[in-house]
Write a protein that holds these residues in place. Sequence first.
Motif, PDB file in Angstrom:
ATOM      1  N   SER A 100       0.842  -1.201   0.000  1.00 49.34           N
ATOM      2  CA  SER A 100       0.000   0.000   0.000  1.00 49.34           C
ATOM      3  C   SER A 100       0.878   1.252   0.000  1.00 49.34           C
ATOM      4  O   SER A 100       1.687   1.451   0.915  1.00 49.34           O
ATOM      5  N   TRP A 101       0.721   2.054  -1.041  1.00 48.05           N
ATOM      6  CA  TRP A 101       1.387   3.361  -1.110  1.00 48.05           C
ATOM      7  C   TRP A 101       0.336   4.398  -0.733  1.00 48.05           C
ATOM      8  O   TRP A 101      -0.555   4.717  -1.492  1.00 48.05           O
ATOM      9  N   ILE A 102       0.451   4.915   0.488  1.00 50.08           N
ATOM     10  CA  ILE A 102      -0.514   5.879   1.021  1.00 50.08           C
ATOM     11  C   ILE A 102       0.088   7.271   0.891  1.00 50.08           C
ATOM     12  O   ILE A 102       1.008   7.636   1.628  1.00 50.08           O
ATOM     13  N   ASP A 103      -0.419   8.040  -0.052  1.00 51.54           N
ATOM     14  CA  ASP A 103       0.127   9.365  -0.370  1.00 51.54           C
ATOM     15  C   ASP A 103      -0.768  10.432   0.237  1.00 51.54           C
ATOM     16  O   ASP A 103      -1.940  10.566  -0.152  1.00 51.54           O
ATOM     17  N   LYS A 136      -4.334  12.446  13.886  1.00 48.19           N
ATOM     18  CA  LYS A 136      -5.199  11.267  13.844  1.00 48.19           C
ATOM     19  C   LYS A 136      -4.544  10.138  13.043  1.00 48.19           C
ATOM     20  O   LYS A 136      -4.562   8.975  13.453  1.00 48.19           O
ATOM     21  N   ILE A 137      -3.969  10.488  11.895  1.00 47.00           N
ATOM     22  CA  ILE A 137      -3.280   9.485  11.073  1.00 47.00           C
ATOM     23  C   ILE A 137      -2.137   8.855  11.862  1.00 47.00           C
ATOM     24  O   ILE A 137      -1.937   7.630  11.868  1.00 47.00           O
ATOM     25  N   GLY A 186       5.605  -2.488   7.440  1.00 51.90           N
ATOM     26  CA  GLY A 186       5.724  -3.854   6.927  1.00 51.90           C
ATOM     27  C   GLY A 186       5.352  -3.979   5.464  1.00 51.90           C
ATOM     28  O   GLY A 186       6.151  -4.378   4.620  1.00 51.90           O
ATOM     29  N   SER A 187       4.116  -3.614   5.126  1.00 53.88           N
ATOM     30  CA  SER A 187       3.663  -3.700   3.735  1.00 53.88           C
ATOM     31  C   SER A 187       3.093  -2.366   3.258  1.00 53.88           C
ATOM     32  O   SER A 187       2.381  -2.330   2.253  1.00 53.88           O
ATOM     33  N   SER A 188       3.394  -1.302   3.979  1.00 54.04           N
ATOM     34  CA  SER A 188       2.861   0.020   3.648  1.00 54.04           C
ATOM     35  C   SER A 188       3.969   1.052   3.612  1.00 54.04           C
ATOM     36  O   SER A 188       4.954   0.953   4.347  1.00 54.04           O
ATOM     37  N   VAL A 189       3.771   2.045   2.765  1.00 55.34           N
ATOM     38  CA  VAL A 189       4.667   3.206   2.705  1.00 55.34           C
ATOM     39  C   VAL A 189       3.792   4.450   2.755  1.00 55.34           C
ATOM     40  O   VAL A 189       2.938   4.649   1.879  1.00 55.34           O
ATOM     41  N   LEU A 190       3.982   5.255   3.800  1.00 58.35           N
ATOM     42  CA  LEU A 190       3.245   6.503   3.939  1.00 58.35           C
ATOM     43  C   LEU A 190       4.119   7.640   3.446  1.00 58.35           C
ATOM     44  O   LEU A 190       5.288   7.743   3.832  1.00 58.35           O
ATOM     45  N   VAL A 191       3.538   8.471   2.600  1.00 57.77           N
ATOM     46  CA  VAL A 191       4.258   9.635   2.075  1.00 57.77           C
ATOM     47  C   VAL A 191       3.479  10.886   2.455  1.00 57.77           C
ATOM     48  O   VAL A 191       2.296  11.018   2.106  1.00 57.77           O
ATOM     49  N   PHE A 192       4.129  11.789   3.164  1.00 60.80           N
ATOM     50  CA  PHE A 192       3.529  13.067   3.549  1.00 60.80           C
ATOM     51  C   PHE A 192       4.231  14.162   2.755  1.00 60.80           C
ATOM     52  O   PHE A 192       5.448  14.334   2.874  1.00 60.80           O
ATOM     53  N   GLN A 193       3.497  14.927   1.957  1.00 58.58           N
ATOM     54  CA  GLN A 193       4.089  16.003   1.166  1.00 58.58           C
ATOM     55  C   GLN A 193       3.196  17.230   1.210  1.00 58.58           C
ATOM     56  O   GLN A 193       2.004  17.144   1.512  1.00 58.58           O
ATOM     57  N   ASP A 230       9.771  -2.253   0.918  1.00 54.81           N
ATOM     58  CA  ASP A 230      11.088  -1.632   1.036  1.00 54.81           C
ATOM     59  C   ASP A 230      11.612  -1.183  -0.319  1.00 54.81           C
ATOM     60  O   ASP A 230      12.319  -0.176  -0.420  1.00 54.81           O
ATOM     61  N   TYR A 231      11.250  -1.919  -1.391  1.00 55.87           N
ATOM     62  CA  TYR A 231      11.677  -1.488  -2.729  1.00 55.87           C
ATOM     63  C   TYR A 231      10.929  -0.224  -3.144  1.00 55.87           C
ATOM     64  O   TYR A 231      11.506   0.658  -3.790  1.00 55.87           O
ATOM     65  N   LEU A 232       9.649  -0.110  -2.793  1.00 57.03           N
ATOM     66  CA  LEU A 232       8.901   1.126  -3.052  1.00 57.03           C
ATOM     67  C   LEU A 232       9.526   2.283  -2.282  1.00 57.03           C
ATOM     68  O   LEU A 232       9.666   3.390  -2.817  1.00 57.03           O
ATOM     69  N   PHE A 233       9.915   2.018  -1.049  1.00 61.47           N
ATOM     70  CA  PHE A 233      10.605   3.024  -0.223  1.00 61.47           C
ATOM     71  C   PHE A 233      11.872   3.493  -0.931  1.00 61.47           C
ATOM     72  O   PHE A 233      12.143   4.699  -1.030  1.00 61.47           O
ATOM     73  N   PHE A 234      12.659   2.536  -1.451  1.00 65.58           N
ATOM     74  CA  PHE A 234      13.869   2.888  -2.205  1.00 65.58           C
ATOM     75  C   PHE A 234      13.524   3.683  -3.463  1.00 65.58           C
ATOM     76  O   PHE A 234      14.182   4.676  -3.792  1.00 65.58           O
ATOM     77  N   ALA A 235      12.500   3.240  -4.201  1.00 65.97           N
ATOM     78  CA  ALA A 235      12.139   3.889  -5.464  1.00 65.97           C
ATOM     79  C   ALA A 235      11.770   5.357  -5.250  1.00 65.97           C
ATOM     80  O   ALA A 235      12.111   6.226  -6.063  1.00 65.97           O
ATOM     81  N   LEU A 236      11.081   5.656  -4.155  1.00 65.57           N
ATOM     82  CA  LEU A 236      10.707   7.040  -3.860  1.00 65.57           C
ATOM     83  C   LEU A 236      11.937   7.876  -3.527  1.00 65.57           C
ATOM     84  O   LEU A 236      12.076   9.012  -3.993  1.00 65.57           O
TER      85      LEU A 236
END
Length: 363
Positions: A73-76, A88-89, A145-152, A179-185
């Motif tokens: 899950s890529w939570i943008d 809250k998040i 674990g299976s999620s990447v949160l991005v705050f912009q 972790d690969y999505l984390f690297f890609a960002l």
Amino acid sequence: MSRRKRLGKLIPKKASKFQKKMGKAPGTITYMGQREGGASVVNILEYNEAILNEHIPGDIDAIAAHKEVPEISWIDIVGISDEVFIEKIGKRFGLNPLVLEDIVDTHQRPKIDEYEDYIFSVFKMLYINNEQEIVYEHVAIVLMGSSVLVFQEMDDDVFKGVRQRVKSKSGRIRTRGADYLFFALIDAIVDNYFVVLEHLNHKIESLEEVVYDNPTPEIAQEIQQIKKEVLRIRRWIFPVKELVSRLIDTENTLITKDTKVFLRDALDHSLEINESLQIYREMSMSLMEMYMSNMSNKMNEVMKVLTIMASIFIPLTFIAGVYGMNFDNMPELHTANGYYYVWALMIALFIGMMVYFKRKNWL
């Protein structure tokens, strides 16, 4: 009246953003940026090798539900000025209050903090807008674990290529973990630094040409601006090398061995960027020296012309002054054709001095 009081009248004081944090406890969520107003918008890309779903969740519960799903899950989250929403998040995802404080602190230096079940990182996202200006955007990335949160801060970012790879199933991103999505960002942020530095290089080279051809006081102001811009960019880019190196050396199980291989490539890019940035910093510093040198040369040329003109007219003025005196006992005044003789002498002196200066390469 003291100088400080006089300056106080001329220069109005600006309310400091840092004053909002004074006296508050550590971990207090206080937005420190300039892009206030508007609600946060959440977009979620949920995928694995076989499926891809894109969501715009309606509430916090729908967002938090993606923490438990087996897919990546890529939570943008776009917009970090809504302090209540960010809090809250953070609570629903179990983020430390100090992490939430750094998420909304746009002055936070790039950093990486490792916690028991997630890795938190802060970067400065730099890119060129349509007006050919450098945009500085605060971005925080949390790997779970299976999620990447991005705050912009804004909707514009440098992640378009990553989104396209996810949606088109190109590359290896759909077959890898969070972790690969984390690297890609992170890699997208680092790679875009090259674009910003190239833009900076063009500006410095253009200024060099103008400084060399036609140095003006306005150019001096542009040089000062470019120096400030280089130092500002260096402040946000320089620490990234150390952060990527920390991710490579970490023993945290969230970063797999396979992903560390790709992080080494990001480290190489960071090293190259820092070397280029150091060169541009030296070039920007030397611009002012070149400007002062060229201004001095320009002034010397003016003084040279004035000195030559004065050297030519001094003997002519002397002759005119001598024969302009009103003494009766001056035999030359009564000489026939004396006027023409004096003119001939003055013209001969003028031509002779011009020939002499030319031979000396002074003209």
